[in-house]
Motif scaffolding. Structure first.
Motif, PDB file in Angstrom:
ATOM      1  N   GLY A  12       0.818  -1.216   0.000  1.00 44.33           N
ATOM      2  CA  GLY A  12       0.000   0.000   0.000  1.00 44.33           C
ATOM      3  C   GLY A  12       0.842   1.252   0.000  1.00 44.33           C
ATOM      4  O   GLY A  12       0.444   2.256   0.567  1.00 44.33           O
ATOM      5  N   CYS A  41       2.671   2.674  -2.986  1.00 46.09           N
ATOM      6  CA  CYS A  41       2.841   3.517  -4.178  1.00 46.09           C
ATOM      7  C   CYS A  41       1.700   4.514  -4.310  1.00 46.09           C
ATOM      8  O   CYS A  41       1.882   5.586  -4.842  1.00 46.09           O
ATOM      9  N   ARG A  42       0.532   4.153  -3.828  1.00 46.65           N
ATOM     10  CA  ARG A  42      -0.681   4.988  -3.804  1.00 46.65           C
ATOM     11  C   ARG A  42      -1.289   5.221  -5.187  1.00 46.65           C
ATOM     12  O   ARG A  42      -2.112   6.115  -5.360  1.00 46.65           O
ATOM     13  N   VAL A  93      -5.280   4.459  -5.312  1.00 42.85           N
ATOM     14  CA  VAL A  93      -6.230   5.138  -4.425  1.00 42.85           C
ATOM     15  C   VAL A  93      -7.602   5.261  -5.090  1.00 42.85           C
ATOM     16  O   VAL A  93      -7.708   5.412  -6.304  1.00 42.85           O
ATOM     17  N   ALA A 135      -9.753  10.823   3.552  1.00 43.81           N
ATOM     18  CA  ALA A 135      -8.645  10.520   2.646  1.00 43.81           C
ATOM     19  C   ALA A 135      -9.065   9.430   1.656  1.00 43.81           C
ATOM     20  O   ALA A 135     -10.106   8.796   1.820  1.00 43.81           O
ATOM     21  N   LEU A 136      -8.243   9.249   0.630  1.00 44.01           N
ATOM     22  CA  LEU A 136      -8.527   8.217  -0.359  1.00 44.01           C
ATOM     23  C   LEU A 136      -7.850   6.918   0.072  1.00 44.01           C
ATOM     24  O   LEU A 136      -6.631   6.872   0.190  1.00 44.01           O
ATOM     25  N   ALA A 184      -4.907  -2.204  -0.280  1.00 47.92           N
ATOM     26  CA  ALA A 184      -4.590  -2.431   1.137  1.00 47.92           C
ATOM     27  C   ALA A 184      -5.797  -2.265   2.045  1.00 47.92           C
ATOM     28  O   ALA A 184      -5.681  -2.425   3.249  1.00 47.92           O
ATOM     29  N   THR A 185      -6.935  -1.955   1.460  1.00 48.61           N
ATOM     30  CA  THR A 185      -8.091  -1.668   2.302  1.00 48.61           C
ATOM     31  C   THR A 185      -9.168  -2.729   2.121  1.00 48.61           C
ATOM     32  O   THR A 185      -9.655  -2.930   1.008  1.00 48.61           O
ATOM     33  N   ALA A 224      -5.403  12.700  -8.168  1.00 45.48           N
ATOM     34  CA  ALA A 224      -4.424  12.136  -7.223  1.00 45.48           C
ATOM     35  C   ALA A 224      -3.533  11.112  -7.918  1.00 45.48           C
ATOM     36  O   ALA A 224      -2.317  11.099  -7.745  1.00 45.48           O
ATOM     37  N   VAL A 258       0.461  11.130  -8.485  1.00 44.44           N
ATOM     38  CA  VAL A 258       1.345  10.050  -8.020  1.00 44.44           C
ATOM     39  C   VAL A 258       2.256   9.595  -9.162  1.00 44.44           C
ATOM     40  O   VAL A 258       3.477   9.440  -8.989  1.00 44.44           O
ATOM     41  N   ASN A 293      -0.683   0.045   7.023  1.00 47.23           N
ATOM     42  CA  ASN A 293      -1.984   0.313   6.421  1.00 47.23           C
ATOM     43  C   ASN A 293      -3.048   0.231   7.498  1.00 47.23           C
ATOM     44  O   ASN A 293      -2.986  -0.616   8.378  1.00 47.23           O
ATOM     45  N   PRO A 339      -7.484   0.312   7.921  1.00 48.03           N
ATOM     46  CA  PRO A 339      -7.475  -0.648   9.022  1.00 48.03           C
ATOM     47  C   PRO A 339      -6.535  -1.825   8.756  1.00 48.03           C
ATOM     48  O   PRO A 339      -6.149  -1.989   7.618  1.00 48.03           O
ATOM     49  N   THR A 385       4.585   7.294  -2.081  1.00 47.97           N
ATOM     50  CA  THR A 385       4.985   8.237  -3.125  1.00 47.97           C
ATOM     51  C   THR A 385       4.578   9.689  -2.823  1.00 47.97           C
ATOM     52  O   THR A 385       5.429  10.576  -2.917  1.00 47.97           O
ATOM     53  N   PRO A 386       3.307   9.938  -2.479  1.00 48.83           N
ATOM     54  CA  PRO A 386       2.913  11.342  -2.320  1.00 48.83           C
ATOM     55  C   PRO A 386       3.783  12.068  -1.299  1.00 48.83           C
ATOM     56  O   PRO A 386       4.180  13.219  -1.520  1.00 48.83           O
ATOM     57  N   SER A 424      -3.467  16.769  -3.160  1.00 47.13           N
ATOM     58  CA  SER A 424      -3.418  15.323  -3.421  1.00 47.13           C
ATOM     59  C   SER A 424      -2.657  14.596  -2.318  1.00 47.13           C
ATOM     60  O   SER A 424      -3.016  13.489  -1.924  1.00 47.13           O
ATOM     61  N   LYS A 466      -2.572  15.410   0.695  1.00 48.40           N
ATOM     62  CA  LYS A 466      -3.430  15.389   1.879  1.00 48.40           C
ATOM     63  C   LYS A 466      -4.394  14.193   1.840  1.00 48.40           C
ATOM     64  O   LYS A 466      -4.717  13.620   2.883  1.00 48.40           O
ATOM     65  N   ILE A 467      -4.835  13.817   0.652  1.00 48.05           N
ATOM     66  CA  ILE A 467      -5.814  12.725   0.587  1.00 48.05           C
ATOM     67  C   ILE A 467      -5.201  11.388   0.171  1.00 48.05           C
ATOM     68  O   ILE A 467      -5.789  10.341   0.396  1.00 48.05           O
ATOM     69  N   ALA A 468      -4.016  11.425  -0.439  1.00 47.15           N
ATOM     70  CA  ALA A 468      -3.483  10.168  -0.983  1.00 47.15           C
ATOM     71  C   ALA A 468      -2.308   9.603  -0.195  1.00 47.15           C
ATOM     72  O   ALA A 468      -1.892   8.478  -0.437  1.00 47.15           O
ATOM     73  N   LYS A 516      -0.156   7.904   2.856  1.00 42.37           N
ATOM     74  CA  LYS A 516      -0.516   6.735   3.658  1.00 42.37           C
ATOM     75  C   LYS A 516      -0.807   7.090   5.112  1.00 42.37           C
ATOM     76  O   LYS A 516      -1.635   6.470   5.750  1.00 42.37           O
TER      77      LYS A 516
END
Lengths: 597, 388
Positions: free
Chosen positions: A47, A49-50, A53, A61-62, A67-68, A86, A90, B177, B179, B323-324, B358, B360-362, B364
């Motif tokens: 989880g 590289c993102r 998402v 968040a995304l 991983a989810t 996003a 990335v 990660n 949950p 990455t982000p 991005s 902020k939301i992407a 981990k």
């Protein structure tokens, strides 16, 4: 315990999946592909590289789809404006720290980052290029693997492969933030660390950061040199993998087409590693029986049991590093590639009336560790380097493309002679459990005079992708000279993938389990899943390749190594007998312990 | 919006009449469920900055059936501008330990760990002997709970709870990660309550005074008081416990030097509040949340330099796995440098703001997610300073 079902919506379409399913897999069920980079079905979830998402209604968040796990009532969008922005960011960020030289890159056309960049039509100049400012290293010291940090996107697939799948841990994540990278112990070059050269990192790397060291140009040079006689050998697993690199689906048997392609490439003689696989069975089977006799009858405490196979150079280097005290247990037989190499410059050259120094021996292997093996100092018993160049299945496919050969429409041709004959027992060397099965087919018959007591010679308990397999064979009504084995139960174990090898060898070392004979292949699935095989690889593909191997075995008339006519002739004309003087000189060797890091 | 006047509070450092033994005796006479109900009722939210309701955290962990559960005190105080946990551990360590023991009793954990930043090594000898003394007291009271110290090694990311677990397990400190959340699978993948040092002291004090007393302070969303680390251009730098819900203007009036142009609330990953918004913002979960860091800047400061420092910090302290965050932080840093040098047009700042959004939301974890806070608030409010 039954699993609960979870209801959710993906892109407004309701779907019900088992509890614990990831968003990625739930979307797959609805035929929505979510792009991934760090995800690989062989490896644990990262989880990081993102790229995957997605948008979850109500969440700040995304979540990363890989991983989810799903939860009841989830409302997911896989392609909203927010998600696309996003994802594009990335990919652009990854490209900014990636040295893009796509046209000259070895992975051009087979790079997952390139595919994604293409798919999302990203602008590579949006952000500033970071890679040029950083000192990076391209480590090409290893004869097998090139590690180019400037192309690394830090997905850590290689690290997970090296650690989880192979328990080698030659690669690890070091430093943090902008300095984070994948490195060896103390940044030493790959050839001087614990790396087994198995190449699983190469088959799991999404970019050109880890590739095999290729010898294509050198091989073209020797082919084009009229002074030289170039022989090529092909390993068992190449014939069932090659098609994948040439636009065929996994599981295609292309033996005949491969032989004709090699001939069209200009090799002087197209021969088969399967020939020496059969030879290995005779040498190794005899070695096992000799060890059993020494241990059981002569009560020789020096004789090491269980005996392990030695065909897999990744395994050999692994045991040299991790269990040097168990080296006496390793069969002294060289691998089929190296037996072939030693014979090519002796027996073959003599038979063909060639000077050994004019014979160049090339091998096509599903393996990157074979490149290292060919360069080992132990492998020069012909008086020359026994195998000159090793190409992977992928490199062969590249040469076939370069030569403009339309592979799919080639005729099926046969191997040349001598050293081109083989048995079904040799072909199955390419699958985990294959060496064991081949050895049992021969050893049982040597000892009892009868075929192994399995229907149609298929020893099913040793087959399949289970990590560690065990089999027991009761030996009864033996020939008089093998009387000491009467009523004995031969206990065997098989492991593939070095993590499984470690599990097995730890039990052997601690005395928890005792066996007579152990087969170990460094790569998951055996050679069919080797580090030199076509990319991508996963269990589905391994299964397809495995099926093809056993089909190839069943299709052959001769299915026992000791019935290979050329092998019989080789003993009559050259070697004498298994474990004889000549065999010892050319076909056997010893390995040495190495440091732990 | 409800807001509070400036009011100094003395709960955390109050030592007079606070016999932790007495508090513990009272706790042990009650059921764990009652303790947790009280904690929920108090409205106490995590004082590390994220503000998760403490009682709920305990309740979720209690409801897990695992045999092994853990209490972890997060003392990896690494947020720039925060220095209150050190003071708490120096001045009132027994109250921290007691909070851990109460949590342990409430969720049925037998082991507690204090994960403390490596830079606080100088506290080791004293803390260890205090822990030994406390463990002995628990043994005498018949409570099966032990506390031990674990040391960090200087990585900011190890203050993130799941990276902290990884670090404690001897692995590289990288966030996991989620949950599963720590209440289900935390340290050693067992249900774990992880609370900030200050939160644990409030837990002790709520059990001393009762939830009602705590609720008298603060606002509906931000109950109680909070310890602040005040630094920067102020004549009164130091540690102060204040009622929650304070308006920023009130804060500046008390602590500013008369020339305050901005307050960075919540550390490097927090929000920059400019002078023109002092009246609009209140300090609390409904306004600007903070783990306690309050950095005051007067008009002599270049906000470009301030942002540049933060970004350098993040580019260095990102764990690097996602990455982000790994690349994004570098791009933001290199980006403002390029704009400053005139190599990129001022409009590039908008591309960077979009990138920060991005991130902020992407990203981990909270680190990468928080970089957008200082970035966009400084760019939005001090754009000219960044460009020219």
């Amino acid at each position: 315990m039954g699993k609960f079902e979870v209801n959710l919506k993906i892109n407004n379409i309701p779907v019900t999946v088992e509890e614990g399913t990831t968003i990625l897999d739930a979307a797959k069920k609805l035929n929505f592909r979510i792009p991934t980079l760090c995800h690989h079905s062989d490896l644990c979830v990262a989880g990081n590289c993102r790229v995957c998402v997605v948008e979850q209604k109500g969440a700040k968040a995304l979540p990363a789809a890989c991983a989810t796990p799903v939860s009841e009532g989830m409302d997911i969008s896989t392609n909203s404006a927010q998600v696309r922005t996003a994802r594009r960011h990335v990919i652009e960020l990854l490209l900014s720290e990636h040295r893009s030289e796509c046209t000259s890159c070895y992975k051009n056309g087979k790079c997952e980052l390139q595919d994604l960049a293409n798919e999302y039509r990203v602008n590579e100049t949006t952000f500033m290029k970071l890679v040029e400012n950083k000192g990076y290293t391209i480590d090409d010291f290893s004869p097998s693997i090139i590690k180019d940090d400037s192309k690394c996107i830090r997905c850590q697939r290689c690290v997970r492969t090296c650690t989880e799948m192979q328990s080698v841990s030659a690669l690890a994540v070091v430093n943090k933030g902008e300095h984070q990278k994948i490195a060896t112990f103390m940044n030493k070059p790959m050839h001087s660390v614990v790396c087994t050269n198995c190449g699983q990192c190469v088959t799991h790397c999404p970019t050109g950061a880890l590739i095999e060291k290729n010898y294509i140009d050198q091989v073209w040079d020797v082919i084009n040199n009229p002074e030289l006689h170039v022989v090529v050998q092909t390993a068992p697993a190449v014939r069932i993998g090659l098609g994948e690199s040439l636009d065929l689906s996994p599981g295609n048997r292309v033996t005949g087409k491969m032989v004709s392609a090699l001939r069209r490439l200009g090799f002087d003689s197209v021969l088969d590693t399967d020939f020496t696989a059969d030879l290995t069975i005779l040498e190794e089977g005899t070695e096992l029986l000799t060890r059993l006799k020494k241990a059981l009858v002569d009560k020789d405490t020096e004789t090491a049991l269980p005996m392990t196979t030695s065909c897999s150079p990744g395994w050999v280097k692994f045991i040299e590093h991790k269990y040097p005290e168990l080296l006496p247990n390793v069969s002294t037989c060289k691998s089929p590639q190296q037996m072939f190499g030693a014979l090519a410059k002796t027996f073959y050259a003599q038979k063909k009336g060639l000077k050994a120094e004019k014979v160049v021996s090339i091998s096509i292997m599903p393996c990157t560790a074979k490149k290292y093996e060919a360069n080992r100092p132990e492998m020069r018993d012909s008086g020359f380097q026994d195998v000159d160049y090793v190409l992977t299945t992928r490199e062969l496919a590249m040469m076939i493309r370069q030569a403009g050969i339309e592979f799919a429409s080639l005729p099926n041709e046969k191997y040349d002679s001598i050293m081109g004959d083989s048995s079904g027992a040799a072909v199955i060397f390419g699958a985990t459990g294959g060496v064991m099965e081949a050895a049992l087919r021969t050893a049982y018959e040597i000892v009892t005079g009868r075929e192994v007591p399995f229907e149609n010679l298929d020893i099913l308990p040793v087959r399949g992708l289970e990590g560690v397999k065990e089999a027991k064979v009761l030996i009864e009504n033996v020939k008089p000279e093998w009387g000491f084995l009467e009523g004995a139960e031969l206990s065997c174990a098989i492991a593939h993938g070095l993590a499984n090898a470690k599990i097995l060898m730890d039990k052997v070392k601690s005395g928890e389990m005792s066996y007579h004979f152990i087969e170990i292949m460094a790569c998951p699935g055996g050679c069919l899943g080797g580090g030199g095989q076509p990319i991508p690889v996963n269990n589905e593909i391994r299964e397809a390749r495995m099926k093809a191997i056993y089909e190839e075995d069943s299709s052959l008339k001769i299915r026992k190594s000791h019935e290979n006519p050329e092998v019989i002739a080789l003993y009559e004309q050259f070697l004498g007998e298994p474990l004889g003087h000549k065999s010892h000189e050319l076909l056997h060797t010893h390995y040495t312990g190495r440091k732990k890091y | 919006m409800e807001n509070k006047k400036f009011k100094l509070v003395d709960i955390i450092f109050e030592t007079e009449g606070c016999d932790v033994g007495v508090v513990l005796d009272r706790v042990l006479k009650r059921t764990p469920d009652d303790i947790i109900m009280d904690m929920i009722d108090s409205g106490l939210r995590g004082r590390g900055g994220a503000g998760f309701p403490t009682g709920l955290k305990w309740k979720f962990t209690r409801s897990e059936s695992a045999y092994d559960k853990y209490i972890i005190c997060n003392a990896d105080e690494g947020e720039p501008g925060t220095f209150k946990d050190r003071e708490i551990l120096e001045k009132v360590p027994m109250k921290v330990f007691t909070g851990m023991a109460i949590a342990g009793y409430a969720i049925d954990a037998k082991e507690g760990f204090i994960y403390i930043r490596g830079e606080y090594r100088f506290l080791q000898k004293k803390l260890q002997s205090q822990i030994d003394e406390f463990n002995q007291m628990l043994e005498n009271k018949g409570l099966d709970f032990k506390i031990a110290l674990r040391w960090g090694s200087g990585a900011y990311i190890c203050g993130e709870e799941s990276a902290l677990f990884e670090s404690m397990e001897g692995k590289r400190g990288e966030p996991r990660n989620k949950p599963p959340y720590p209440t289900v699978a935390g340290f050693r993948n067992k249900p774990t309550v992880i609370n900030n040092v200050e939160t644990l002291v409030y837990a002790t004090m709520i059990n001393k005074y009762g939830a009602d007393k705590f609720k008298e302070l603060g606002t509906r969303d931000s109950r109680g008081s909070k310890v602040f680390s005040v630094s920067g251009d102020t004549p009164k730098a130091g540690i102060y416990e204040l009622e929650m819900g304070l308006q920023v203007s009130e804060f500046v009036k008390e602590f500013g030097d008369g020339d305050t142009k901005a307050v960075q609330i919540g550390g490097a990953g927090g929000t920059c509040v400019p002078r023109k918004k002092f009246e609009d913002m209140i300090i609390g979960y409904e306004g600007v949340p903070t783990g306690g860091s309050m950095m005051i800047f007067n008009s002599s400061r270049s906000m470009y330099n301030v942002l540049h420092d933060y970004l350098e910090f993040f580019a260095e302290e990102s764990c690097g796995q996602c990455t982000p965050c790994r690349v994004g932080c570098q791009q933001l840093l290199k980006g403002i440098e390029a704009v400053k040098r005139g190599e990129r047009p001022p409009s590039y700042l908008d591309d960077l703001k979009s990138l920060a959004a991005s991130m902020k939301i992407a990203s981990k974890c909270g680190l990468g997610q928080s970089v957008a806070n200082p970035f966009s608030t400084i760019i939005d409010n001090f754009r000219e300073e960044v460009i020219y």
